[in-house]
Write a protein that holds these residues in place. Structure first.
Motif: not given
Lengths: 659, 558
Positions: B314-315, B317, B357, B359-360, B363-369
């Motif tokens: 799961k995502y 942060p 899996a 990795y994203w 990465a995504a919760p930080v990039d798209l915070s």
């Protein structure tokens, strides 16, 4: 006067319309339809952006499979940036896997609807606003666009996949790790519900609409989709001074007034609102001011529109069309009630021609009244047919009777020569009757009319009566000849019987006398035995009793023989002396077949058929349909006579039945 | 740690001529023994009181018999047998004859008669086969048969031939195994015998019957045993830490289960128990293990983290990842080695090669915070290090409590009130339940009241285990369920909303619940330091909040 067979008739009428006018319409003249020059903010949508550094985040709205932003993002992914893409639920659709799924640096999430095609990098953000045209965003707009992206990416994704796998697999979107706050109301880029109020046009403003209805207040310039709708409203706006054009290149609604310029990108559930900067607004105005191919015009002269290649889109029309030199309007077929009206029959109303037609030609077909398919022969025809049939039957019956008389008379003539004289007279009478019959056969009543028909029918009745008399005479002659031959036969038989009795009587008398003598001898012997018994001893008595019994039996038999011979002699004597007596032969009682029992009174013979009171028509066929009498003719040449005959017969004159 | 040991016993079958005593039920002697309990001794008067009418001479005679049976000594004091007879009326009744005995010898049980059978005259061995008997079971000791567990007997005296006891060695196929289970964590042990003995009536050994032995325990110091093993047999597996009773092992070669539970199971062919001999079939379970070095600890921690990330992609942060890393390492054998969570960049570099899996998911919760992630959060995070963050708790628009800081609830409440004078506050938190969370809620309410004029705190909580009455008692306001206010669109994060006079207000979007803070003292107050997980609160405008929260502002200012 028309000749030939009676068939449907094709007719036409031509109306010239070169002076007509069109109240209002979209007119398209061939000219470039895209902005010819872009600026610092309006840029080609596929112009490259400086690749983002490694591990930078690139955000992509991919509204379609051929998204320019998606293509651009691949360059950034190749440079090491992490690319986050939102795509619509239907992406990627059928076909091979898109190239973006080959990159390990791409994370894709599907959301119900992607409202814009755009890209956001660390250095630049851009959205697509039209065909091949992108709008660069300033830093404030870019931050707001990022917030919108985050909201869609984290809150609305249904499933997700990342590139790099041999066969990318979609999984249900994992739960968001945090809430993304809503974009503030004063944000230059935000989502708006379709039901939320949008900026309104004002007088003097610049309006570009892709959908919906035209504004109620006339702007200075209005771009509106050319089409069949809202022509009344557009006419009012045009008359109020608005310059109305249509152009396809800008994919968003735009309202530019004193408060600024707002772009609204299309969406089914929500719309993306972008408040532009003054610089962006200026470039958009300049691009929109560029000449558009479509213009909305009012009170348009039809002859003035005929420039080469011009298209006109009228209110309610499915699409735009060019001027039509001559419009062909086929009309419905006409069905006059009278056959004579076929040549002069025309439609009561003429349909309105195409407003874009310089001339119109109406064509229609007149169908003559025709005999219905289910018609039958009229009863008058039936009666004449019946009369004709009865006539033929009676003629044939007379012929048959005369033929039989001829054969019968010939037979009698051969069998009974004594009747030769009588038969000769009969034969000559028969010949006369035959000649009269043949003459009648040549004159059928239906050809003669009802008056003459009655005469020939009476003549035929006379001939039939004469034939009957002649037949009776022949039968009488035949009966007399037969009786005479029977008397001769009976006399010959009587004479032979007398002669045979005379020959047998002497022999029978002699035999009778011998029998009587034998009887007497036996009687005497019996008497002697009776006496002898009385005197004989017992031993002899027994033998005498036996002898007595035998003699009694013999005497009884001989006495019976004598009685039989006596009766035979008497019979022969009576036959010998009897006179000749003629016994006429019994006339066989013959009953005609079908004769009723004697207690049923015989019906009176049918009255001879009388001819119908009306004659058959001289032309055509007299038919009947649903109680109506119809006279059907097949050629125009019979029209005059047919009308007279139809009048006489109270019939409706029609053409032939439809083949 | 638990251990299971086993060893095979040698069974000897001997026929002896001896004086035996079999325990029988004798109620009259039980009465005598019970009568002797008050004084713990039998006397003439005791016998006469228990057996009225018995003369003194008769009573003395009875006493002599009791002494002969072993119920009392020559002074009349009750022996152990006498005390048992007072309980169960069973006394050993002597007899003399030839007996068939099954005998086993081991340090755990000494020389023990496992079973005894009277031999009939027809089965008595020939005198020619009698051999001198050596190392025989002790006389006078009570044995319980493991063939017939109800039988107890005492070898009273062995007949001697030529000055020494004799016996006839018999054939037997009986076998016995001693199985010993030791629980080092509980400090207990139990052993028992299992096997088969010859049937009592069988002259041949082909007929066997299973033994029935009630488990017994041994008096042994298990810590001594563990240390002996750690320094001995377990030396090949790692380094024994006698203080922590833990084996320091290499990370490489450990199974997933071992790295997760920090326990290991070891099988050995044999092991020596001090004072108890050698055993085989050794299984040592749940042996506490830990890393043997900092490097091993780092590898171990990284492996656990990756496994957790991979298992539940799961995502996360960065602050959630830090909390997860702390959960996986703190209060485990890894903590003393202070393993580090790699920096965000380094971790992604590793994961990109191995697990996209995961990795994203990071990465995504930080990039798209939606909020800026502090660079310090993305840096290396070390657990157990004695390095306290020194930066302030509040930044413009943010309140941060990094790992390792222990501010009090009052301190945080003051930051969240942000100098305003709120009239009402609302806590949106899915998990307002459980005694610990409710206790922290009391701290939060009291701290907010002390930091402002708020009299009541509204609470919106998840539907599951919704302690409405308890919350209302604490907050003085009726709580509402998430389903009631949000329907199906539940927020993910926690929120604290501050309503100000005049319809104003703001909200805090919190990465973690303030109710997860835990006191470090038994009776905490608002000023007590609390243990916090990574906590970040971000200030939001009203229109950025959930529509239901925006409606709350309107409702409370009516």
């Amino acid at each position: 006067m028309r000749a030939g067979p009676i068939l449907p008739l094709v007719r036409d009428r031509v109306v010239e319309r070169s002076g007509a006018r069109i109240p209002a319409a979209w007119v398209r003249r061939e000219m470039p339809d895209a902005p010819t020059k872009l600026g610092a903010w309006l840029v080609p949508v596929d112009s490259p952006i400086t690749p983002s550094p490694r591990d930078a985040a690139v955000l992509v709205f991919a509204a379609s499979g051929d998204s320019p932003a998606m293509r651009e993002s691949l360059r950034h992914a190749a440079a090491g940036a992490r690319v986050y893409v939102v795509v619509p639920s239907s992406w990627p659709g059928a076909g091979p896997a898109p190239a973006v799924l080959q990159s390990k640096r791409v994370l894709i999430r599907r959301i119900p609807e992607v409202l814009v095609d755009g890209i956001h990098t660390a250095g630049e953000a851009r959205i697509r606003v039209g065909d091949g045209v992108g709008l660069r965003l300033d830093p404030v707009q870019a931050r707001a666009m990022r917030s919108v992206f985050l909201r869609l990416f984290w809150h609305e994704a249904t499933d997700e996949a990342w590139g790099g796998a041999v066969t990318p697999s979609w999984r249900t979107a994992a739960e968001r790790p945090f809430d993304v706050p809503d974009v503030p109301a004063d944000s230059p880029v935000q989502l708006r519900g379709v039901g939320q109020p949008l900026p309104t046009a004002a007088r003097g403003s610049l309006v570009h609409l892709r959908h919906g209805e035209p504004p109620s207040i006339a702007p200075a310039r209005l771009w509106f989709p050319a089409g069949p709708d809202h022509h009344d409203r557009l006419s009012q706006l045009a008359k109020a001074g608005a310059v109305i054009r249509s152009s396809d290149w800008l994919a968003a609604d735009l309202i530019s007034n004193s408060e600024g310029t707002t772009l609204l990108l299309p969406g089914s559930s929500r719309r993306l609102l972008v408040r532009t900067t003054s610089a962006q607004s200026t470039e958009l105005r300049q691009a929109l001011e560029a000449r558009a191919a479509w213009s909305f015009e009012v009170d348009l002269a039809l002859s003035g529109v005929g420039s080469r290649g011009a298209k006109v889109w009228l209110a309610g029309a499915a699409d735009a069309r060019g001027i039509e030199p001559r419009q062909q309007i086929p009309l419905t077929e006409l069905d006059p009630t009278e056959l004579r009206d076929v040549e002069r029959c025309e439609p009561e109303q003429w349909p309105a021609p195409d407003p874009l037609a310089l001339a119109v030609q109406y064509t229609w077909t007149v169908r003559p009244p025709r005999l219905p398919p289910a018609s039958t022969d009229d009863p008058l025809v039936e009666r004449w047919k019946n009369l004709e049939s009865e006539w033929s039957r009676r003629i044939e019956a007379a012929r048959t009777s005369l033929g039989e008389l001829d054969a019968e008379s010939g037979r009698l003539e051969r069998a009974l020569s004594v009747l030769a004289g009588s038969i000769l007279g009969i034969k000559s009478e028969r010949q006369r009757l035959l000649e009269r019959t043949e003459k009648l056969a040549e004159r059928p009543p239906s050809r003669l009319g009802s008056a003459v028909a009655a005469e020939v029918l009476g003549e035929l009745a006379k001939v039939e009566a004469a034939i009957a008399t002649l037949r009776s005479d022949l039968e009488k002659t035949d009966r007399e000849g037969r009786e005479r031959a029977e008397r001769d036969r009976q006399h010959l038989a009587w004479q032979a019987a007398v002669d045979e009795a005379a020959r047998q009587i002497p022999d029978l008398v002699h035999a009778l006398e011998e029998a009587k003598a034998d009887a007497e001898r036996l009687r005497r012997e019996l008497e002697a035995v009776v006496i002898e018994i009385k005197s004989a001893d017992k031993a002899d008595q027994r033998d005498l009793h036996v002898r007595q019994s035998r003699l009694v039996e013999d005497e009884r038999k001989k006495t019976a023989h004598v009685d039989r011979l006596s009766r035979e002699v008497e019979d022969l004597e009576r036959r010998k002396s009897s006179p000749f007596e003629f016994k006429p032969p019994r006339t066989p009682v013959s009953r005609p077949p079908g004769d009723r029992p004697r207690f049923v009174p015989a019906a009176s013979p049918p009255a001879p058929a009388a001819p119908p009171s009306e004659d058959l028509p001289r032309v055509g066929a007299l038919r009947s349909h649903r109680g109506q009498r119809l006279l059907s003719i097949t050629r125009w040449e019979d029209l005059e006579i047919g009308e007279a005959e139809a009048s006489r017969l109270k019939a409706r004159l029609v053409g032939p039945e439809r083949p | 740690m638990r251990a299971s040991l086993a060893t095979e016993l040698t069974i000897q079958r001997l026929a002896v001529f001896a004086e035996f005593a079999w325990f029988e039920r004798r109620p009259e002697l039980g009465v005598l023994c019970r009568a002797a309990r008050p004084n713990n001794a039998l006397s003439v008067s005791t016998v006469q009181s228990a057996l009225p009418g018995v003369t003194e001479a008769g009573a003395r005679n009875v006493l002599a018999w009791c002494e002969m049976l072993g119920l009392c000594d020559s002074q009349g004091s009750l022996t152990r047998l006498g005390a048992e007879a007072a309980e169960d009326d069973e006394v050993p009744v002597p007899e003399q004859g030839t007996y068939d005995l099954w005998i086993a010898r081991h340090p755990m049980l000494g020389c023990r008669i496992l079973a005894a059978v009277r031999m009939t005259a027809s089965r008595e061995p020939s005198l020619d086969a009698v051999r001198p008997a050596v190392d025989l079971p002790p006389c006078g000791e009570v044995f319980r048969s493991i063939a017939e567990p109800r039988e107890r007997f005492v070898l009273r005296k062995l007949a001697k031939a030529g000055g020494s006891p004799g016996c006839v060695v018999g054939n037997t196929e009986a076998w016995c195994r001693l199985r010993w289970d030791l629980d080092f964590d509980r400090g207990t042990n139990r052993w028992h015998l299992e096997g088969e003995l010859d049937a009592p009536s069988a002259s041949r050994t082909s007929a066997l019957r299973p033994v029935q032995h009630a488990p017994e325990s041994d008096e042994i110091d298990l810590r001594v045993v563990a240390d002996a093993w750690g320094l001995g047999a377990l030396r090949d597996f790692g380094r024994w830490d006698a203080q922590r009773q833990r084996l320091a092992v290499r990370f490489e070669g450990l199974s997933e289960d071992e790295t997760e539970k920090f326990l290991k199971t070891i099988h050995l062919a044999s092991i020596e128990v001090p004072g108890r001999g050698s055993f085989g079939e050794v299984v040592i379970e749940d042996l506490s293990i830990g890393p043997s070095s900092d490097v091993e600890a780092q590898d171990w921690a990284s492996a656990r983290l990756r496994r957790r990330l991979s298992r539940d992609a799961k995502y996360r942060p960065r602050h959630v990842l830090r909390a997860l890393f702390a959960e996986l390492t703190e209060e485990t054998p890894l903590e003393p080695f202070a393993p580090a969570l790699p920096s965000h960049t380094d971790l992604l570099t590793d994961l990109e090669r191995a697990d996209l899996a995961s990795y994203w998911s990071l990465a995504a919760p930080v990039d798209l915070s939606p909020h800026v992630v502090p660079a310090s959060d993305l840096d290396v995070f070390r657990v157990g290090a004695d390095v306290r963050p020194s930066r302030p708790l509040d930044e413009p628009g943010h309140v941060r409590i990094p790992h390792g800081r222990s501010p009090s609830m009052r301190e945080i409440a003051q930051l969240l009130v942000a100098g305003s004078e709120p009239i009402r506050a609302l806590l949106c938190d899915r998990y307002v339940r459980g005694p610990e969370n409710l206790a922290t809620l009391e701290l939060l309410v009291s701290s907010l009241r002390s930091a402002s004029a708020i009299s009541a705190l509204d609470v919106w909580a998840g539907d599951k285990e919704f302690p409405a009455a308890e919350i209302e008692r604490i907050t003085s306001a009726r709580p509402r369920r998430y389903t009631e206010v949000f329907q199906r669109d539940w927020p993910h994060d926690r929120y604290l909303l501050i309503a100000l006079p005049g319809g104003g207000g703001f909200g805090w979007q919190m990465s973690n619940s303030p109710l997860h803070a835990r006191p470090t003292t038994s009776l905490p107050t608002g000023d007590s330091p609390l243990r916090w997980k990574d906590f970040v609160a971000t200030k939001l405008q009203r229109e950025q909040l959930h529509p239901a929260m925006q409606r709350w502002f309107i409702e409370v200012t009516r």
